[in-house]
Design an enzyme around this catalytic site. Sequence first.
Site, mmCIF file in Angstrom:
data_model
loop_
_atom_site.group_PDB
_atom_site.id
_atom_site.type_symbol
_atom_site.label_atom_id
_atom_site.label_comp_id
_atom_site.label_asym_id
_atom_site.label_seq_id
_atom_site.Cartn_x
_atom_site.Cartn_y
_atom_site.Cartn_z
ATOM 1 N N ASP A 73 68.693 77.793 25.373
ATOM 2 C CA ASP A 73 67.659 77.658 24.363
ATOM 3 C C ASP A 73 68.093 76.535 23.430
ATOM 4 O O ASP A 73 69.246 76.492 23.002
ATOM 5 C CB ASP A 73 67.571 78.972 23.564
ATOM 6 C CG ASP A 73 66.157 79.307 23.162
ATOM 7 O OD1 ASP A 73 65.480 78.398 22.639
ATOM 8 O OD2 ASP A 73 65.730 80.467 23.346
ATOM 9 N N HIS A 80 61.118 87.656 23.835
ATOM 10 C CA HIS A 80 61.809 88.316 22.713
ATOM 11 C C HIS A 80 60.985 88.340 21.423
ATOM 12 O O HIS A 80 61.438 88.893 20.431
ATOM 13 C CB HIS A 80 63.129 87.595 22.462
ATOM 14 C CG HIS A 80 62.912 86.164 22.046
ATOM 15 N ND1 HIS A 80 62.345 85.218 22.880
ATOM 16 C CD2 HIS A 80 63.124 85.544 20.874
ATOM 17 C CE1 HIS A 80 62.249 84.078 22.242
ATOM 18 N NE2 HIS A 80 62.704 84.231 21.026
ATOM 19 N N ASP A 81 59.808 87.719 21.441
ATOM 20 C CA ASP A 81 58.957 87.704 20.244
ATOM 21 C C ASP A 81 57.740 88.616 20.398
ATOM 22 O O ASP A 81 56.947 88.738 19.463
ATOM 23 C CB ASP A 81 58.432 86.285 19.978
ATOM 24 C CG ASP A 81 59.529 85.296 19.636
ATOM 25 O OD1 ASP A 81 60.531 85.710 19.024
ATOM 26 O OD2 ASP A 81 59.387 84.103 19.976
ATOM 27 N N ASP A 105 62.683 75.266 21.892
ATOM 28 C CA ASP A 105 62.151 76.158 20.863
ATOM 29 C C ASP A 105 61.235 75.388 19.909
ATOM 30 O O ASP A 105 61.558 74.282 19.482
ATOM 31 C CB ASP A 105 63.331 76.740 20.079
ATOM 32 C CG ASP A 105 62.894 77.722 19.007
ATOM 33 O OD1 ASP A 105 62.475 78.827 19.369
ATOM 34 O OD2 ASP A 105 62.964 77.369 17.816
ATOM 35 N N ASP A 111 81.643 96.692 20.924
ATOM 36 C CA ASP A 111 81.441 96.580 19.479
ATOM 37 C C ASP A 111 79.956 96.775 19.145
ATOM 38 O O ASP A 111 79.526 96.541 18.021
ATOM 39 C CB ASP A 111 81.953 95.228 18.949
ATOM 40 C CG ASP A 111 81.242 94.051 19.611
ATOM 41 O OD1 ASP A 111 80.399 94.265 20.517
ATOM 42 O OD2 ASP A 111 81.534 92.899 19.232
ATOM 43 N N ASP A 125 77.192 90.568 24.863
ATOM 44 C CA ASP A 125 78.048 89.377 24.810
ATOM 45 C C ASP A 125 78.091 88.654 26.160
ATOM 46 O O ASP A 125 77.540 89.132 27.153
ATOM 47 C CB ASP A 125 79.460 89.764 24.349
ATOM 48 C CG ASP A 125 79.963 91.010 25.075
ATOM 49 O OD1 ASP A 125 80.006 90.956 26.323
ATOM 50 O OD2 ASP A 125 80.255 92.029 24.405
ATOM 51 N N GLU A 140 58.176 75.653 24.390
ATOM 52 C CA GLU A 140 57.357 76.663 23.718
ATOM 53 C C GLU A 140 56.223 75.906 23.037
ATOM 54 O O GLU A 140 56.394 75.342 21.966
ATOM 55 C CB GLU A 140 58.209 77.412 22.683
ATOM 56 C CG GLU A 140 57.474 78.566 22.049
ATOM 57 C CD GLU A 140 58.175 79.124 20.797
ATOM 58 O OE1 GLU A 140 57.919 80.284 20.458
ATOM 59 O OE2 GLU A 140 58.960 78.398 20.153
ATOM 60 N N ASN A 191 82.690 94.616 25.307
ATOM 61 C CA ASN A 191 83.907 94.968 24.551
ATOM 62 C C ASN A 191 83.653 96.075 23.527
ATOM 63 O O ASN A 191 84.433 96.284 22.610
ATOM 64 C CB ASN A 191 84.513 93.733 23.885
ATOM 65 C CG ASN A 191 83.558 93.113 22.884
ATOM 66 O OD1 ASN A 191 82.376 93.486 22.825
ATOM 67 N ND2 ASN A 191 84.036 92.188 22.082
ATOM 68 N N ASP A 233 76.993 95.031 26.518
ATOM 69 C CA ASP A 233 78.158 94.916 25.634
ATOM 70 C C ASP A 233 79.433 95.202 26.417
ATOM 71 O O ASP A 233 79.668 96.336 26.832
ATOM 72 C CB ASP A 233 77.970 95.919 24.476
ATOM 73 C CG ASP A 233 79.169 95.945 23.552
ATOM 74 O OD1 ASP A 233 79.959 94.969 23.555
ATOM 75 O OD2 ASP A 233 79.315 96.949 22.814
HETATM 76 C C1 GLC Z 1 60.585 80.528 18.383
HETATM 77 C C2 GLC Z 1 61.457 81.666 18.843
HETATM 78 C C3 GLC Z 1 61.513 82.704 17.758
HETATM 79 C C4 GLC Z 1 62.105 82.074 16.521
HETATM 80 C C5 GLC Z 1 61.348 80.799 16.134
HETATM 81 C C6 GLC Z 1 62.123 79.996 15.145
HETATM 82 O O1 GLC Z 1 59.274 80.911 18.196
HETATM 83 O O2 GLC Z 1 60.978 82.166 20.051
HETATM 84 O O3 GLC Z 1 62.266 83.822 18.130
HETATM 85 O O4 GLC Z 1 62.055 82.976 15.454
HETATM 86 O O5 GLC Z 1 61.112 79.953 17.227
HETATM 87 O O6 GLC Z 1 63.221 79.368 15.741
HETATM 88 CA CA CA Z 2 80.264 92.964 22.411
#
Ligand code: GLC
Ligand code: CA
Length: 552
Positions: A99, A320-321, A200, A26, A30, A248, A24, A22
């Site tokens: 992405d 991230h999942d 995605d 908040d 970013d 993916e 700035n 981050d």
């Molecule tokens: C993919 C992403 C996931 C998202 C899903 C819907 O699986 O990795 O984070 O929730 O698609 O876009």
């Molecule tokens: Ca920020």
Amino acid sequence: MTLTNWWQQAVGYQIYPKSFYDSNNDGIGDLNGIRQKIPYLRKLGIDFVWLCPIYRSPGIDNGYDISDYRNIDPQYGTMEDFDNLIEAFHNYGIKVVMDMVLNHTSDQHNWFQQAKASASSPFHDYYIWKKGKNNGVPNNWKSIFGGSGWQYNSQTNEYYFHLYAAQQPDLNWENPKLRKEMHDVIKYWIQKGVDGFRLDAITHLKKLQTFEDVPDTDMATRNVPGIEVFLKDLKKLYDDCHIMTVGEVGAVPPEEAAKWVNPKNGFMDMLFQFDHVNFGDEHKFDFSTKSVSQIRKSLSHWQQAVEHEHGCLGLFVENHDLPRSISYFGNEEPDQREASAKAIALMYFLMKGIPFIYEGQELGMTNKHITSVSELNDVDSIRFYREELQKNINAQIALSKVAFKGRDNARTPVQWSNQQFGGFSVTEPWIEPNENYKEINVKDELTHHNSVFTFYQTMITIRKHNPTLQSGAFALEKKTADNVIAYRRVSNQETWLIVINLSNQPADYRIPSDLQKLTYEIMLSNDRIDINNNNFELDRWGATLIKFKNKE
Ligand code: GLC
Ligand code: CA
């Protein structure tokens, strides 16, 4: 084989912008924050970044619900910040992969706002609409985020389909105008200078056009015959623009890998498969973890599937999942955490393919271990928790399930220092940091020469300087103890042997007979390795990389 495309030698790094840094204050990561940390990424040695979505979005699914594909979400900065970011990355010789969410938009997207207001809107057919049946939903298709995949819209007296949250309506790829719109979005970002896309939910673009009931929603929404028409069209666009793509591609069997990624007529340059992090053969929130033999089997099965230039895999253990890999495959205990982080690293990183590191993985970050519902942030975890309570499941059990596998685990802020909030921000972050930033953080990792960070850095350097580790053949060592995974990477000149003990018990290993007479060098280890009479012992979570010179 000669490697001709930039990405074929590359190492990727995934950034979840909201949690990276981050700038700035908040409390939200970013674009300028990412820019400030480019020297750190350069130090690690990666070649490209994959940025999770930064487009304008109401943030129901943290950016995977896009309301404007051509603008940056204000919480992340401006288009000027983006242009500066991409220029800065390029100045450091790092490529940028965006992405791209093609399966659905946000319900706040202008197209959907018009589509739902009137069935005669030209945008109506950009989405998937059906009349209800017997006073209910059109069919039994389910959402991946739970419940029916259909949502009623009173303005047109129809239901629309959403494979994910109700605020993420699926696009109708049967409509050529919609397809053209999405192609134009892709071109827009290519013109901005991006080097590639992570595609995605790409297996879902085609829906079964009969819209009949199915025993399993996947049969109607995943890898449905006819999808190749959309994917080939897209491939032509990327190829014309020399753009790298990684899809993916969950739940596609290894036998079909070549169809998706073969360099001649595949749909994309490489794919992410998910068998080793499962979710296929078990419910995604169940406690179970995989046994070493299951991990060995699924990883090697996929390696074999892309043998003989059948295509390329994106290699990963986190994103991230997913839960943090130490918490899932390894051991979080303070005296085992670093060793297990390094063992997991060697397990996947030197297989054949393009390795990806998820932010914080290179520090050995762990799951958050939430203890209260108020800490839940992820739309899917919250949904799951509520549904469990409705089913009268004990609240503690429901909470411990999301605590173990929930997506918030990977989304806590990157731990930069032992300062408040882990040095991510001076303001309280949007999601509570993992308290172990006091022990696990970039500042410390950079100063200890035996750190997880240093291990990744060394592994990257070794991979970069040794073509056998980039393009050499993969072979699984079949004769190993149950808790060991061992494999080779082979070229005419040399054989690299990777041996990993993925457990809390020590393991013995015997060098395979065909390698016993060759000169060798131990290139990297997280453990003291004494080879005696071709045998050595690996401590718990021990891992080693040995290079043999093949006979002339
Ligand atoms: C993919 C992403 C996931 C998202 C899903 C819907 O699986 O990795 O984070 O929730 O698609 O876009
Ligand atoms: Ca920020």
